[in-house]
Design a protein around this motif. Sequence first.
Motif, mmCIF file in Angstrom:
data_model
loop_
_atom_site.group_PDB
_atom_site.id
_atom_site.type_symbol
_atom_site.label_atom_id
_atom_site.label_comp_id
_atom_site.label_asym_id
_atom_site.label_seq_id
_atom_site.Cartn_x
_atom_site.Cartn_y
_atom_site.Cartn_z
ATOM 1 N N THR A 288 32.926 22.350 36.154
ATOM 2 C CA THR A 288 31.634 21.674 36.334
ATOM 3 C C THR A 288 30.475 22.467 35.736
ATOM 4 O O THR A 288 29.410 21.908 35.496
ATOM 5 C CB THR A 288 31.352 21.430 37.831
ATOM 6 O OG1 THR A 288 31.396 22.689 38.501
ATOM 7 C CG2 THR A 288 32.376 20.498 38.451
ATOM 8 N N ASP A 289 30.673 23.766 35.479
ATOM 9 C CA ASP A 289 29.597 24.556 34.857
ATOM 10 C C ASP A 289 29.280 24.072 33.455
ATOM 11 O O ASP A 289 28.233 24.397 32.899
ATOM 12 C CB ASP A 289 30.001 26.042 34.831
ATOM 13 C CG ASP A 289 31.322 26.259 34.133
ATOM 14 O OD1 ASP A 289 31.330 26.520 32.919
ATOM 15 O OD2 ASP A 289 32.378 26.141 34.794
ATOM 16 N N LYS A 290 30.193 23.270 32.887
ATOM 17 C CA LYS A 290 29.957 22.790 31.521
ATOM 18 C C LYS A 290 29.083 21.540 31.487
ATOM 19 O O LYS A 290 28.775 21.025 30.425
ATOM 20 C CB LYS A 290 31.293 22.501 30.845
ATOM 21 C CG LYS A 290 32.151 23.754 30.677
ATOM 22 C CD LYS A 290 33.124 23.613 29.541
ATOM 23 C CE LYS A 290 33.947 24.874 29.369
ATOM 24 N NZ LYS A 290 34.559 24.968 28.069
ATOM 25 N N SER B 265 34.009 25.137 39.799
ATOM 26 C CA SER B 265 33.811 25.897 38.571
ATOM 27 C C SER B 265 34.371 27.290 38.801
ATOM 28 O O SER B 265 33.880 28.012 39.669
ATOM 29 C CB SER B 265 32.314 26.002 38.224
ATOM 30 O OG SER B 265 32.131 27.106 37.342
ATOM 31 N N SER B 266 35.392 27.627 38.052
ATOM 32 C CA SER B 266 35.977 28.963 38.203
ATOM 33 C C SER B 266 35.037 30.007 37.631
ATOM 34 O O SER B 266 35.059 31.162 38.049
ATOM 35 C CB SER B 266 37.339 29.015 37.507
ATOM 36 O OG SER B 266 38.182 28.099 38.153
ATOM 37 N N LEU B 267 34.217 29.568 36.696
ATOM 38 C CA LEU B 267 33.239 30.491 36.108
ATOM 39 C C LEU B 267 32.229 30.933 37.173
ATOM 40 O O LEU B 267 31.868 32.099 37.277
ATOM 41 C CB LEU B 267 32.518 29.779 34.965
ATOM 42 C CG LEU B 267 31.882 30.643 33.897
ATOM 43 C CD1 LEU B 267 32.969 31.301 33.046
ATOM 44 C CD2 LEU B 267 30.967 29.808 33.017
ATOM 45 N N SER C 179 47.847 20.080 31.388
ATOM 46 C CA SER C 179 47.759 21.450 30.890
ATOM 47 C C SER C 179 46.342 21.717 30.412
ATOM 48 O O SER C 179 45.712 20.838 29.813
ATOM 49 C CB SER C 179 48.725 21.644 29.727
ATOM 50 O OG SER C 179 50.023 21.344 30.158
ATOM 51 N N ASN C 180 45.847 22.899 30.707
ATOM 52 C CA ASN C 180 44.512 23.327 30.254
ATOM 53 C C ASN C 180 43.356 22.803 31.110
ATOM 54 O O ASN C 180 42.196 23.024 30.776
ATOM 55 C CB ASN C 180 44.281 22.898 28.800
ATOM 56 C CG ASN C 180 43.810 24.063 27.976
ATOM 57 O OD1 ASN C 180 44.098 25.211 28.312
ATOM 58 N ND2 ASN C 180 43.068 23.784 26.927
ATOM 59 N N VAL C 181 43.687 22.129 32.209
ATOM 60 C CA VAL C 181 42.623 21.548 33.043
ATOM 61 C C VAL C 181 41.852 22.637 33.797
ATOM 62 O O VAL C 181 40.737 22.413 34.287
ATOM 63 C CB VAL C 181 43.213 20.495 34.014
ATOM 64 C CG1 VAL C 181 44.043 21.152 35.121
ATOM 65 C CG2 VAL C 181 42.130 19.629 34.630
ATOM 66 N N GLY C 182 42.482 23.844 33.879
ATOM 67 C CA GLY C 182 41.822 24.940 34.600
ATOM 68 C C GLY C 182 42.514 25.281 35.916
ATOM 69 O O GLY C 182 41.925 25.894 36.795
ATOM 70 N N LYS C 183 43.799 24.926 36.005
ATOM 71 C CA LYS C 183 44.553 25.131 37.253
ATOM 72 C C LYS C 183 44.752 26.607 37.567
ATOM 73 O O LYS C 183 44.493 27.043 38.698
ATOM 74 C CB LYS C 183 45.900 24.396 37.153
ATOM 75 C CG LYS C 183 46.814 24.580 38.350
ATOM 76 C CD LYS C 183 47.986 23.635 38.275
ATOM 77 C CE LYS C 183 48.731 23.716 36.955
ATOM 78 N NZ LYS C 183 49.539 24.937 36.800
ATOM 79 N N SER C 184 45.191 27.374 36.586
ATOM 80 C CA SER C 184 45.417 28.804 36.841
ATOM 81 C C SER C 184 44.112 29.486 37.229
ATOM 82 O O SER C 184 44.073 30.299 38.151
ATOM 83 C CB SER C 184 45.997 29.491 35.608
ATOM 84 O OG SER C 184 47.096 28.774 35.136
ATOM 85 N N SER C 185 43.046 29.138 36.527
ATOM 86 C CA SER C 185 41.739 29.742 36.826
ATOM 87 C C SER C 185 41.311 29.398 38.248
ATOM 88 O O SER C 185 40.799 30.253 38.974
ATOM 89 C CB SER C 185 40.678 29.238 35.847
ATOM 90 O OG SER C 185 41.077 29.486 34.519
ATOM 91 N N LEU C 186 41.534 28.147 38.655
ATOM 92 C CA LEU C 186 41.146 27.740 40.012
ATOM 93 C C LEU C 186 41.972 28.499 41.055
ATOM 94 O O LEU C 186 41.420 28.977 42.057
ATOM 95 C CB LEU C 186 41.322 26.227 40.199
ATOM 96 C CG LEU C 186 40.993 25.718 41.603
ATOM 97 C CD1 LEU C 186 39.507 25.886 41.929
ATOM 98 C CD2 LEU C 186 41.388 24.253 41.781
HETATM 99 P P1 GDP Z 1 45.674 25.629 33.074
HETATM 100 O O1 GDP Z 1 46.465 25.428 31.814
HETATM 101 O O2 GDP Z 1 45.387 24.325 33.758
HETATM 102 O O3 GDP Z 1 46.247 26.657 34.012
HETATM 103 O O4 GDP Z 1 44.213 26.128 32.623
HETATM 104 P P2 GDP Z 1 43.591 27.593 32.565
HETATM 105 O O5 GDP Z 1 43.168 28.036 33.916
HETATM 106 O O6 GDP Z 1 44.532 28.476 31.784
HETATM 107 O O7 GDP Z 1 42.251 27.297 31.765
HETATM 108 C C1 GDP Z 1 42.264 26.719 30.473
HETATM 109 C C2 GDP Z 1 41.009 27.157 29.722
HETATM 110 O O8 GDP Z 1 39.841 26.645 30.384
HETATM 111 C C3 GDP Z 1 40.844 28.676 29.692
HETATM 112 O O9 GDP Z 1 40.287 29.011 28.436
HETATM 113 C C4 GDP Z 1 39.855 28.949 30.814
HETATM 114 O O10 GDP Z 1 39.081 30.127 30.616
HETATM 115 C C5 GDP Z 1 38.980 27.710 30.773
HETATM 116 N N1 GDP Z 1 38.448 27.378 32.122
HETATM 117 C C6 GDP Z 1 39.170 27.204 33.247
HETATM 118 N N2 GDP Z 1 38.367 26.920 34.297
HETATM 119 C C7 GDP Z 1 37.104 26.937 33.833
HETATM 120 C C8 GDP Z 1 35.798 26.713 34.447
HETATM 121 O O11 GDP Z 1 35.648 26.444 35.645
HETATM 122 N N3 GDP Z 1 34.708 26.797 33.615
HETATM 123 C C9 GDP Z 1 34.832 27.073 32.279
HETATM 124 N N4 GDP Z 1 33.703 27.094 31.563
HETATM 125 N N5 GDP Z 1 36.010 27.287 31.677
HETATM 126 C C10 GDP Z 1 37.146 27.230 32.438
#
Ligand code: GDP
Length: 198
Positions: A144-146, A177-179, A32-39
Amino acid sequence: MQITRAEFKCSSAQLAQVPSDSLPDFAFIGRSNVGKSSLINTLTGRNSLAKVSGTPGKTRLINHFLINGQWYLVDLPGYGYARTSKSQREDFSRLILDYVLRCERMHFLFVLLDSRLEPQAIDLRFIRLLGEHGVPFGLVFTKTDKLSRAQLDRSLDRYRRTLAEEWEELPPIFTSSSLRGSGREEILDFIGQCLTQC
Ligand code: GDP
């Protein structure tokens, strides 16, 4: 590959509820929070196809999105928040295990890892489980932008070394990087290639 159409198809709480047609699934999973939804939103170019949420462990269903009328992008529940679990296997819900290990629709699984973190025990356990069951998978290093280029290279090297202790062959590795929208083309092209071999 260009995504021209992305439609929500269904949410499944059990394996019996996933689509029964013959289109292939390409699934995404991670802690959870790895960035899956954003990707997923970055890949599909839709801002809110998958729900980006700050609340870990919120989505517990399997979500199927029909892409270009041709394949399914599958959003799996996040793992690693079963705090009461005693056995290692319980870190991964029954639904996750049923789908990942038993669902014949699944063509390929993308396992997402936070590029900033050193190899985490739960991810390594999950990857080992996939290997033991011969599940086709690749790794996507997110956010990866971090990191600076040098930090990212170090992080990837560390992961490769850890995996090489157990594996003779490394899985396909992607960075995203979703950003910045980076990694999108590589992942979609990989899926496109798989589709030509389906
Ligand atoms: P999920 O729980 O795996 O679906 O994760 P989310 O997509 O909800 O992302 C969790 C947090 O990480 C959110 O605050 C996003 O804005 C942040 N996040 C996700 N992807 C990236 C990324 O590529 N770069 C940065 N800087 N933040 C990201």
